[in-house]
Design a protein around this motif. Sequence first.
Motif, PDB file in Angstrom:
ATOM      1  N   LEU A 137       0.847  -1.189   0.000  1.00  0.00           N
ATOM      2  CA  LEU A 137       0.000   0.000   0.000  1.00  0.00           C
ATOM      3  C   LEU A 137       0.887   1.244   0.000  1.00  0.00           C
ATOM      4  O   LEU A 137       1.499   1.563   1.019  1.00  0.00           O
ATOM      5  CB  LEU A 137      -0.904   0.023   1.228  1.00  0.00           C
ATOM      6  CG  LEU A 137      -1.874  -1.146   1.391  1.00  0.00           C
ATOM      7  CD1 LEU A 137      -2.639  -1.002   2.697  1.00  0.00           C
ATOM      8  CD2 LEU A 137      -2.849  -1.193   0.225  1.00  0.00           C
ATOM      9  N   GLY A 155       1.705   5.204   0.188  1.00  0.00           N
ATOM     10  CA  GLY A 155       1.024   6.302   0.894  1.00  0.00           C
ATOM     11  C   GLY A 155       1.309   6.337   2.376  1.00  0.00           C
ATOM     12  O   GLY A 155       0.907   7.270   3.060  1.00  0.00           O
ATOM     13  N   ALA A 175      -0.949   7.212   6.105  1.00  0.00           N
ATOM     14  CA  ALA A 175      -2.176   7.935   5.735  1.00  0.00           C
ATOM     15  C   ALA A 175      -3.245   6.997   5.174  1.00  0.00           C
ATOM     16  O   ALA A 175      -4.434   7.327   5.224  1.00  0.00           O
ATOM     17  CB  ALA A 175      -1.850   9.024   4.719  1.00  0.00           C
ATOM     18  N   VAL A 176      -2.842   5.848   4.640  1.00  0.00           N
ATOM     19  CA  VAL A 176      -3.838   4.944   4.049  1.00  0.00           C
ATOM     20  C   VAL A 176      -4.233   3.821   5.004  1.00  0.00           C
ATOM     21  O   VAL A 176      -5.068   2.979   4.663  1.00  0.00           O
ATOM     22  CB  VAL A 176      -3.332   4.333   2.723  1.00  0.00           C
ATOM     23  CG1 VAL A 176      -3.037   5.423   1.723  1.00  0.00           C
ATOM     24  CG2 VAL A 176      -2.108   3.464   2.953  1.00  0.00           C
ATOM     25  N   PRO A 185      -6.187   3.729   7.586  1.00  0.00           N
ATOM     26  CA  PRO A 185      -7.615   3.598   7.913  1.00  0.00           C
ATOM     27  C   PRO A 185      -8.405   2.770   6.909  1.00  0.00           C
ATOM     28  O   PRO A 185      -9.477   2.255   7.241  1.00  0.00           O
ATOM     29  CB  PRO A 185      -8.091   5.059   7.941  1.00  0.00           C
ATOM     30  CG  PRO A 185      -6.891   5.836   8.308  1.00  0.00           C
ATOM     31  CD  PRO A 185      -5.751   5.144   7.638  1.00  0.00           C
ATOM     32  N   LEU A 186      -7.878   2.624   5.689  1.00  0.00           N
ATOM     33  CA  LEU A 186      -8.564   1.758   4.716  1.00  0.00           C
ATOM     34  C   LEU A 186      -8.695   0.332   5.253  1.00  0.00           C
ATOM     35  O   LEU A 186      -9.686  -0.355   4.985  1.00  0.00           O
ATOM     36  CB  LEU A 186      -7.771   1.720   3.410  1.00  0.00           C
ATOM     37  CG  LEU A 186      -8.024   2.821   2.395  1.00  0.00           C
ATOM     38  CD1 LEU A 186      -7.097   2.646   1.208  1.00  0.00           C
ATOM     39  CD2 LEU A 186      -9.474   2.782   1.932  1.00  0.00           C
ATOM     40  N   ALA A 235     -11.722  -1.036   7.355  1.00  0.00           N
ATOM     41  CA  ALA A 235     -13.011  -1.396   6.757  1.00  0.00           C
ATOM     42  C   ALA A 235     -13.165  -2.900   6.590  1.00  0.00           C
ATOM     43  O   ALA A 235     -14.269  -3.368   6.281  1.00  0.00           O
ATOM     44  CB  ALA A 235     -13.136  -0.701   5.403  1.00  0.00           C
ATOM     45  N   GLN A 245       2.229   2.068  16.785  1.00  0.00           N
ATOM     46  CA  GLN A 245       1.522   3.262  17.267  1.00  0.00           C
ATOM     47  C   GLN A 245       0.585   3.809  16.193  1.00  0.00           C
ATOM     48  O   GLN A 245      -0.542   4.211  16.480  1.00  0.00           O
ATOM     49  CB  GLN A 245       2.537   4.327  17.687  1.00  0.00           C
ATOM     50  CG  GLN A 245       3.257   3.964  18.972  1.00  0.00           C
ATOM     51  CD  GLN A 245       4.494   4.805  19.207  1.00  0.00           C
ATOM     52  OE1 GLN A 245       5.084   5.306  18.275  1.00  0.00           O
ATOM     53  NE2 GLN A 245       4.896   4.933  20.462  1.00  0.00           N
ATOM     54  N   GLU A 269      -3.472   4.209  16.514  1.00  0.00           N
ATOM     55  CA  GLU A 269      -4.129   5.514  16.375  1.00  0.00           C
ATOM     56  C   GLU A 269      -5.088   5.567  15.194  1.00  0.00           C
ATOM     57  O   GLU A 269      -6.132   6.212  15.270  1.00  0.00           O
ATOM     58  CB  GLU A 269      -3.063   6.606  16.197  1.00  0.00           C
ATOM     59  CG  GLU A 269      -2.241   6.854  17.442  1.00  0.00           C
ATOM     60  CD  GLU A 269      -0.896   7.483  17.118  1.00  0.00           C
ATOM     61  OE1 GLU A 269      -0.674   7.825  15.942  1.00  0.00           O
ATOM     62  OE2 GLU A 269      -0.083   7.609  18.037  1.00  0.00           O
ATOM     63  N   ARG A 273     -11.178   2.440  14.975  1.00  0.00           N
ATOM     64  CA  ARG A 273     -12.266   2.335  13.995  1.00  0.00           C
ATOM     65  C   ARG A 273     -12.880   0.951  13.966  1.00  0.00           C
ATOM     66  O   ARG A 273     -14.088   0.808  13.880  1.00  0.00           O
ATOM     67  CB  ARG A 273     -11.741   2.670  12.594  1.00  0.00           C
ATOM     68  CG  ARG A 273     -11.259   4.095  12.459  1.00  0.00           C
ATOM     69  CD  ARG A 273     -10.523   4.269  11.132  1.00  0.00           C
ATOM     70  NE  ARG A 273      -9.843   5.554  11.084  1.00  0.00           N
ATOM     71  CZ  ARG A 273     -10.368   6.665  10.591  1.00  0.00           C
ATOM     72  NH1 ARG A 273     -11.577   6.630  10.061  1.00  0.00           N
ATOM     73  NH2 ARG A 273      -9.696   7.792  10.595  1.00  0.00           N
ATOM     74  N   PRO A 305       3.725   0.638  27.559  1.00  0.00           N
ATOM     75  CA  PRO A 305       2.539   1.363  28.066  1.00  0.00           C
ATOM     76  C   PRO A 305       1.258   0.983  27.337  1.00  0.00           C
ATOM     77  O   PRO A 305       0.183   0.968  27.944  1.00  0.00           O
ATOM     78  CB  PRO A 305       2.896   2.831  27.829  1.00  0.00           C
ATOM     79  CG  PRO A 305       4.377   2.865  27.787  1.00  0.00           C
ATOM     80  CD  PRO A 305       4.799   1.568  27.184  1.00  0.00           C
ATOM     81  N   TYR A 306       1.353   0.680  26.049  1.00  0.00           N
ATOM     82  CA  TYR A 306       0.155   0.295  25.299  1.00  0.00           C
ATOM     83  C   TYR A 306      -0.353  -1.073  25.754  1.00  0.00           C
ATOM     84  O   TYR A 306      -1.547  -1.330  25.741  1.00  0.00           O
ATOM     85  CB  TYR A 306       0.459   0.265  23.798  1.00  0.00           C
ATOM     86  CG  TYR A 306       0.771   1.617  23.224  1.00  0.00           C
ATOM     87  CD1 TYR A 306      -0.238   2.467  22.799  1.00  0.00           C
ATOM     88  CD2 TYR A 306       2.080   2.051  23.111  1.00  0.00           C
ATOM     89  CE1 TYR A 306       0.043   3.720  22.281  1.00  0.00           C
ATOM     90  CE2 TYR A 306       2.371   3.302  22.597  1.00  0.00           C
ATOM     91  CZ  TYR A 306       1.349   4.133  22.189  1.00  0.00           C
ATOM     92  OH  TYR A 306       1.637   5.370  21.682  1.00  0.00           O
ATOM     93  N   GLU A 317       0.080  -2.236  28.852  1.00  0.00           N
ATOM     94  CA  GLU A 317      -0.481  -2.071  30.191  1.00  0.00           C
ATOM     95  C   GLU A 317      -1.822  -1.339  30.175  1.00  0.00           C
ATOM     96  O   GLU A 317      -2.645  -1.524  31.058  1.00  0.00           O
ATOM     97  CB  GLU A 317       0.522  -1.335  31.081  1.00  0.00           C
ATOM     98  CG  GLU A 317       1.713  -2.227  31.438  1.00  0.00           C
ATOM     99  CD  GLU A 317       2.938  -1.440  31.859  1.00  0.00           C
ATOM    100  OE1 GLU A 317       2.810  -0.226  32.065  1.00  0.00           O
ATOM    101  OE2 GLU A 317       4.015  -2.046  31.964  1.00  0.00           O
ATOM    102  N   GLN A 324      -4.463  -1.508  25.189  1.00  0.00           N
ATOM    103  CA  GLN A 324      -4.594  -1.292  23.747  1.00  0.00           C
ATOM    104  C   GLN A 324      -3.959  -2.418  22.943  1.00  0.00           C
ATOM    105  O   GLN A 324      -4.300  -2.616  21.784  1.00  0.00           O
ATOM    106  CB  GLN A 324      -3.967   0.050  23.366  1.00  0.00           C
ATOM    107  CG  GLN A 324      -4.696   1.236  23.971  1.00  0.00           C
ATOM    108  CD  GLN A 324      -3.988   2.550  23.663  1.00  0.00           C
ATOM    109  OE1 GLN A 324      -4.147   3.114  22.602  1.00  0.00           O
ATOM    110  NE2 GLN A 324      -3.216   3.037  24.616  1.00  0.00           N
TER     111      GLN A 324
END
Lengths: 215, 401
Positions: free
Chosen positions: B274, B276, B279-280, B282-283, B286, B303, B307, B312, B331-332, B334, B337
């Motif tokens: 992919l 980009g 930035a890509v 979040p695709l 879905a 990370q 994020e 989502r 930390p993530y 604990e 996440q």
Amino acid sequence: MSAAARTHWLLALLFLLALLLIGAERLPGTPASLRLLGFETVLLLAGVSLLLGVVNVLALHLRRIVLGQQDWPLSLLLIAVLIAVAGAGLLTPAGAASPLLEWVFDALIAPGQRALFAMLVFFMAAAAFQFLRIGRPGGLWMLVGFLLLLLVQTPLPLWLLPQNQLPAAASFLDPLTNAARWMLDVPAMAALRGVLLGGSLAWIVIGARLLLGKP
Amino acid sequence: MATALCPHCGTPNREGSHFCNRCGAALLAAPHAAPPQQQPAPPAAPDRAASQPWLNPGFVGEDDVPLEEESADQALLGEQAPLPATRLVSGLQGLLDPIRVVTVPQEGGETEPSLPATALTAEKLRRVRSLMAEEPLVASSPLPVPAPSLWLRWIFGILAIGVAAPLLLGWPLPADEPTRWTGVEPGFDSIEALPSGARVQLLWAFDSATVGEMELVSSPVLRHLAARRARVDASSLLPAGPATAQRLLSRIDPERTLWASPDRASPLPSVRFLPGGAAVLPLLAAEPADLAVLLAAQAEDVQHWLEQVAPRNRVPVLAVTAAGADLPLRPYLESGQLVGLVSGFDGAYQYNELLGQPFAAADIPLLRRQIVGQSYGALTLLAIVLLGNFAAWLAGRPRER
């Protein structure tokens, strides 16, 4: 239409598009396809920009060869390799699994990446020599953090202490381990998130200035 | 109103003024002039040149400081200097506002507001000049410690020897059990709990540069996924990611049972590239999944996923990383996440044990070489840091005369 007018129209179009995408992302009830539109656009633009980059490299080095500029034979070599690799991938039935591409990856790309990554340690050593010093502004704190993490992350205590003193050392190291973890959990994570937030705000400001036509 | 012309800049000043209002020059010996409205014409050029002799190209002032190459000591002490004339600033020919910095004492000369005749030797003048040329110090900042020069050849040589010598000479490493970090067992359980045919999102975030460590830690996780008959949907943001995946997976999963929609006609596993960057990402949110497994050499990739994607699709995330990424990701883990964190040699060792497939005896020497190299490398880095501090201490010591 003048160049300035075209710029203004393009900026207005960008501004509307940005509003549309932000609205699609944030407004409840927006169809998922519309939400993904922006990210799909980024994906397409990134792919196109990759191709444009290849075209740009070709044009740049062709011009160097035609003008006979300095080191033009290297440009010729670059274009020859580019054509050979692209041709092997596009024209042979095996495609991306063609023997030439496999050889290029195994013999050139992978060793090159590993060599460059391995050289990082030399630059790190030079930076450590120069900056992790008592007397530099902030250097003492950096040095303490470095030593603390080195102590709890590596088997240095095993080296430095006799085996029969290790159990006693373990009880001594526990608070240090907790201190290192606290440093990472609280101040380091706060700084990291601050940097992320600051970077995001900067991107918003830069984007807004661009969309509003401000230099 | 009577005025006094400044001998330096020519500005009319009120009569009786001791100093020029514009440039601060002393006006005691300055010629008096009539008020401007009473002057029929501006002063003639020869008069101005006579009152401002420093405008002449060949002018040498009483406190002109010659360059270092010009026998500075003799010139400064006035032994063979040309006859000095009165002026306020050296070398600038009156183009800038004068600032009197120092005065060279002249025997028999007029007494300037002055220092003792022996106060400013050539050596002191040189020192004043070097001080004036330096960047000003902020009053509140501490004095900087003199920086030792960067001995790159020595640093690189010491590091190369520190890493290579233990490997070549077979230096030992104290025998010790790997550390059992929290996060490995929950990670194992998250895959163990997957039903057969569960969909797993796989982010392939490493390439040839880090494959040495990442292959070690990702292999048992991928074998576990294959054993659970998970259906993997893999993506990579790195251009060399798919090719690296192909080489690793051809050894781990030759039957390609992992892929959600295996294209058996293709010799390549379906790891998508992919372009980009983050930035890509979040695709990928879905697509439905039961678990997300991130094979990442750097903490940033995990990370970014946490994020951009995890909020989502709310799919649990297992991170499989290099040892260097472990601490920033704790930390993530604990905070919940991450459902699991498997990292480095220790994580690989523990995961293999949980899988019931501990390292083969033949693999141990190779693994020990890696660990020995890393450990001696860390020790060498520590030595270089100490060397840097020692060099700074030496540079900061006052030199004996």
